[in-house]
Design a protein around this motif. Structure first.
Motif, PDB file in Angstrom:
ATOM      1  N   ILE A   1      12.970  -1.169  -2.009  1.00 25.20           N
ATOM      2  CA  ILE A   1      12.383  -1.628  -0.750  1.00 25.20           C
ATOM      3  C   ILE A   1      11.942  -3.074  -0.895  1.00 25.20           C
ATOM      4  O   ILE A   1      11.602  -3.537  -1.981  1.00 25.20           O
ATOM      5  N   LYS A   2      11.938  -3.782   0.243  1.00 31.12           N
ATOM      6  CA  LYS A   2      11.615  -5.212   0.221  1.00 31.12           C
ATOM      7  C   LYS A   2      10.592  -5.532   1.300  1.00 31.12           C
ATOM      8  O   LYS A   2      10.175  -4.640   2.057  1.00 31.12           O
ATOM      9  N   GLU A   3      10.206  -6.797   1.371  1.00 30.96           N
ATOM     10  CA  GLU A   3       9.179  -7.263   2.298  1.00 30.96           C
ATOM     11  C   GLU A   3       9.400  -6.733   3.720  1.00 30.96           C
ATOM     12  O   GLU A   3      10.501  -6.813   4.259  1.00 30.96           O
ATOM     13  N   GLY A   4       8.334  -6.159   4.294  1.00 32.73           N
ATOM     14  CA  GLY A   4       8.388  -5.639   5.652  1.00 32.73           C
ATOM     15  C   GLY A   4       8.839  -4.197   5.757  1.00 32.73           C
ATOM     16  O   GLY A   4       8.811  -3.622   6.850  1.00 32.73           O
ATOM     17  N   GLU A   5       9.243  -3.583   4.632  1.00 36.80           N
ATOM     18  CA  GLU A   5       9.736  -2.205   4.658  1.00 36.80           C
ATOM     19  C   GLU A   5       8.664  -1.221   4.180  1.00 36.80           C
ATOM     20  O   GLU A   5       7.674  -1.603   3.542  1.00 36.80           O
ATOM     21  N   ILE A   6       8.907   0.057   4.502  1.00 33.08           N
ATOM     22  CA  ILE A   6       7.923   1.122   4.274  1.00 33.08           C
ATOM     23  C   ILE A   6       8.577   2.252   3.497  1.00 33.08           C
ATOM     24  O   ILE A   6       9.766   2.534   3.664  1.00 33.08           O
ATOM     25  N   PHE A   7       7.779   2.904   2.650  1.00 29.74           N
ATOM     26  CA  PHE A   7       8.247   4.099   1.949  1.00 29.74           C
ATOM     27  C   PHE A   7       7.090   5.084   1.860  1.00 29.74           C
ATOM     28  O   PHE A   7       5.925   4.680   1.749  1.00 29.74           O
ATOM     29  N   VAL A   8       7.409   6.376   1.920  1.00 34.50           N
ATOM     30  CA  VAL A   8       6.394   7.430   1.926  1.00 34.50           C
ATOM     31  C   VAL A   8       6.493   8.277   0.664  1.00 34.50           C
ATOM     32  O   VAL A   8       7.579   8.660   0.241  1.00 34.50           O
ATOM     33  N   PHE A   9       5.331   8.575   0.071  1.00 38.37           N
ATOM     34  CA  PHE A   9       5.238   9.474  -1.073  1.00 38.37           C
ATOM     35  C   PHE A   9       4.470  10.725  -0.641  1.00 38.37           C
ATOM     36  O   PHE A   9       3.267  10.646  -0.358  1.00 38.37           O
TER      37      PHE A   9
END
Length: 220
Positions: free
Chosen positions: A141-149
């Motif tokens: 993932i890079k700047e401005g992106e989202i990830f969920v754990f």
């Protein structure tokens, strides 16, 4: 409508209502600013007297700027939870900022009380979590992106870039808790018996001592 269908609908409605009441109840007041005190805590802190509440109880500026990363793992977590913002008490959310130097790692860990969602402020990160079926779900993932754990699952973030990176994390808990896998197994107090560790990780006693020594020196 037949009596059988009516009965089925009533059963479904009853089930939905039961599930709804089983979740966290709505707050019974506007807020409950944490008032830490000795003694037994019942799923949170006691409330500060409302006459003594100020704007500072709801304010924290600790995530505004990057921090200096100077440790072996190459990452620093700055928490913004109920221990830093008393006004979060009973509200069920918190934040943190994680700064990574080039090559830095936020090592495998879990949050037993919360799902985490990260928003990348700068840089690129390799992130992932492991399911209970032992499947790795990972992505860059890079700047401005989202990830969920998802709540309770082991996860990590690794900056494989040549520049620093940073994220803002949000949690659905005022105090999500963090359990680091390596520290939990090799640095607990009292310690996990060596024979448990040698069998579980298929290593010898010398390896156990080396890992414990390395982890201990990293904390100092």
């Amino acid at each position: 409508m037949s009596p059988t269908n009516i009965f089925a609908i009533l059963v479904i409605i009853s089930s939905v209502v039961s599930v709804a009441f089983a979740s966290d109840p709505d707050a019974l007041q506007d807020f409950c600013v944490a008032f830490p005190s000795p003694g037994v805590k019942v799923n949170g802190y006691a409330c500060k007297d409302e006459t003594n509440v100020t704007a500072d109880d709801f304010f924290f500026d600790g995530l505004a700027n990057p921090v200096v990363v100077n440790n072996t793992m190459g990452s620093v977590v700055t928490a913004a939870n109920v221990e830093k913002i008393p006004g979060l008490n009973t509200l069920g959310l918190s934040f943190s900022r994680i700064d990574y130097k080039a090559g830095g790692l936020n090592p495998p860990h879990t949050h037993p009380r919360a799902t985490e969602i990260v928003f990348v402020l700068e840089g690129r990160l390799d992130v992932g979590f492991i399911t209970t079926a032992n499947k790795l779900i990972s992505k860059t993932i890079k700047e401005g992106e989202i990830f969920v754990f998802p709540k309770g699952l082991v996860h990590f973030q690794k900056n494989n870039g040549e520049k620093p990176a940073a994220v803002i994390s949000a949690f659905d808990s005022q105090l999500p808790g963090t359990l680091s896998m390596a520290a939990a197994m090799f640095s607990s107090t009292p310690t996990v018996p060596d024979d448990v560790l040698t069998i579980a990780f298929q290593i010898d006693a010398g390896d156990v001592d080396k890992i414990k020594t390395n982890l201990s020196s990293n904390r100092n």
